[in-house]
Design a protein around this motif. Structure first.
Motif, mmCIF file in Angstrom:
data_model
loop_
_atom_site.group_PDB
_atom_site.id
_atom_site.type_symbol
_atom_site.label_atom_id
_atom_site.label_comp_id
_atom_site.label_asym_id
_atom_site.label_seq_id
_atom_site.Cartn_x
_atom_site.Cartn_y
_atom_site.Cartn_z
ATOM 1 N N ALA A 1 0.804 -1.225 0.000
ATOM 2 C CA ALA A 1 0.000 0.000 0.000
ATOM 3 C C ALA A 1 0.837 1.276 0.000
ATOM 4 O O ALA A 1 0.358 2.332 -0.417
ATOM 5 C CB ALA A 1 -0.944 -0.006 1.202
ATOM 6 N N VAL B 1 0.752 3.595 -6.162
ATOM 7 C CA VAL B 1 -0.276 2.571 -5.914
ATOM 8 C C VAL B 1 -1.703 3.062 -6.196
ATOM 9 O O VAL B 1 -2.527 2.308 -6.722
ATOM 10 C CB VAL B 1 -0.162 2.015 -4.480
ATOM 11 C CG1 VAL B 1 -1.476 1.408 -4.013
ATOM 12 C CG2 VAL B 1 0.910 0.938 -4.430
ATOM 13 N N PRO B 2 -2.053 4.323 -5.880
ATOM 14 C CA PRO B 2 -3.417 4.777 -6.165
ATOM 15 C C PRO B 2 -3.806 4.674 -7.646
ATOM 16 O O PRO B 2 -4.994 4.659 -7.967
ATOM 17 C CB PRO B 2 -3.402 6.236 -5.703
ATOM 18 C CG PRO B 2 -2.376 6.267 -4.626
ATOM 19 C CD PRO B 2 -1.299 5.325 -5.101
ATOM 20 N N GLN C 1 -5.963 0.075 -10.608
ATOM 21 C CA GLN C 1 -7.367 -0.292 -10.490
ATOM 22 C C GLN C 1 -7.453 -1.771 -10.130
ATOM 23 O O GLN C 1 -6.671 -2.578 -10.624
ATOM 24 C CB GLN C 1 -8.108 -0.038 -11.796
ATOM 25 C CG GLN C 1 -8.135 1.410 -12.249
ATOM 26 C CD GLN C 1 -8.908 1.596 -13.547
ATOM 27 O OE1 GLN C 1 -9.697 0.748 -13.954
ATOM 28 N NE2 GLN C 1 -8.682 2.717 -14.207
#
Length: 329
Positions: A54, A59-60, A63
């Motif tokens: 994370a 990472v964001p 999807q």
């Protein structure tokens, strides 16, 4: 590869289901590289990422696929750390025709890779896909930023267990040194891998090891859905159990049986050289590396054990190891 990437307008990035550190690191580093090249890229994970990933930069952008979801309107696929289309899980199961209709580039290090790419860069001698990618990025003239280097370092460290595996070579060590020099956040990677174990994972490991069995040559353990729910552990916790089993002295091979929500069983095979468990995994349409492989059997764990354990014993016996009376520890 560079020509195909240059011609593409939107690139879909895929890796294998239940992604480990190398899968995530390779996919995310490719996203960083493509973004730096001015390319539109969508990294799509087939299942939820483990918590240890994370913190990774970027990472964001990843999807997580949900069943029934439509695919991005891409004109090129790049798959990393993935030996076959089927290993992308529901993405492939629900969109096989669409995926096969697109050009595919592959970067992988699994000896069981099917070579499905229009261009495939497969190096089984590499310790990780991230190891291959650093050299690829350098050849392509990509600026390896600290963020990109961190993602690559994460993949190298996880797949080699911090340079402990037999797949670690002088080139692997050089890659690690170069990534450090490029600004990779090795300290955070080590912390998340080895010093941030959730209590639920420790509970699950204890439950499984309490029922560990061995015949003196191979060892095996089972993780059921009830154990996962009872401990509150995430799926990735099972990988840590396998690492604990590998630390047992004097065992040429081992297998972990994990019950899936569907009732099927995922097996994780590990061995010491020269025992090649990838050849055994192929029997059940699985794959992997010579000393680390896996497969999914369409049966419950007890039935899977009846099929897998004799085969693993035979494989070990081919290399002169003697099997003795089975005992539970």
């Amino acid at each position: 590869m560079l020509q195909r990437i240059s011609e593409a307008q939107h690139i879909l990035l895929l890796t294998h289901v239940n992604p480990d550190g190398d899968a995530i690191g390779s996919m995310l580093s490719m996203w960083h590289a493509l973004t730096a090249m001015g390319k539109r890229a969508t990294p799509l994970a087939s299942s939820v990422l483990p918590k240890m990933a994370a913190w990774l930069p970027g990472v964001p952008a990843i999807q997580v696929y949900t069943p029934g979801q439509s695919l991005p309107d891409a004109d090129l696929i790049i798959m990393t750390d993935t030996a076959s289309f089927a290993r992308t899980g529901d993405v492939f199961a629900e969109h096989e025709l669409a995926l096969r209709d697109l050009p595919v580039l592959v970067v992988d290090h699994h000896e069981t890779n099917t070579g499905m790419g229009e261009v495939s860069l497969v190096q089984p001698e590499a310790a990780s896909a991230c190891e291959i990618l650093l050299r690829l990025f350098q050849a392509m003239g990509v600026d390896v930023t600290p963020e990109l280097a961190t993602c690559l370092m994460f993949g190298v460290l996880t797949d080699t267990q911090c340079f402990q595996t037999d797949s670690t070579t002088p080139e692997t060590m050089r890659i690690g040194a170069e990534l450090l020099a490029l600004g990779a956040d090795q300290a955070s990677a080590v912390k998340e891998m080895f010093y941030a174990r959730p209590l639920s994972t420790a509970v699950l490991i204890g439950m499984a090891l309490a029922n560990l069995q061995t015949d003196g040559v191979i060892a095996w353990a089972t993780v059921t859905q009830a154990m996962l729910h009872g401990s509150g552990a995430e799926d990735g916790a099972v990988d840590e159990l396998v690492l604990e089993m590998q630390r047992i002295e004097g065992l040429p091979a081992l297998v972990m049986f994990k019950e899936l929500p569907t009732g099927a069983t995922k097996i994780s095979l590990r061995s010491q050289p020269p025992i090649n468990v990838a050849t055994l995994a192929k029997r059940w349409k699985g794959g992997g590396h010579a000393q680390a492989a896996g497969a999914v059997l369409p049966m419950p764990p007890a039935q899977a054990a009846e099929e897998v354990l004799p085969a693993l014993r035979d494989l070990v016996a081919e290399h002169g190891q003697r099997v003795i009376l089975s005992v539970a520890l």
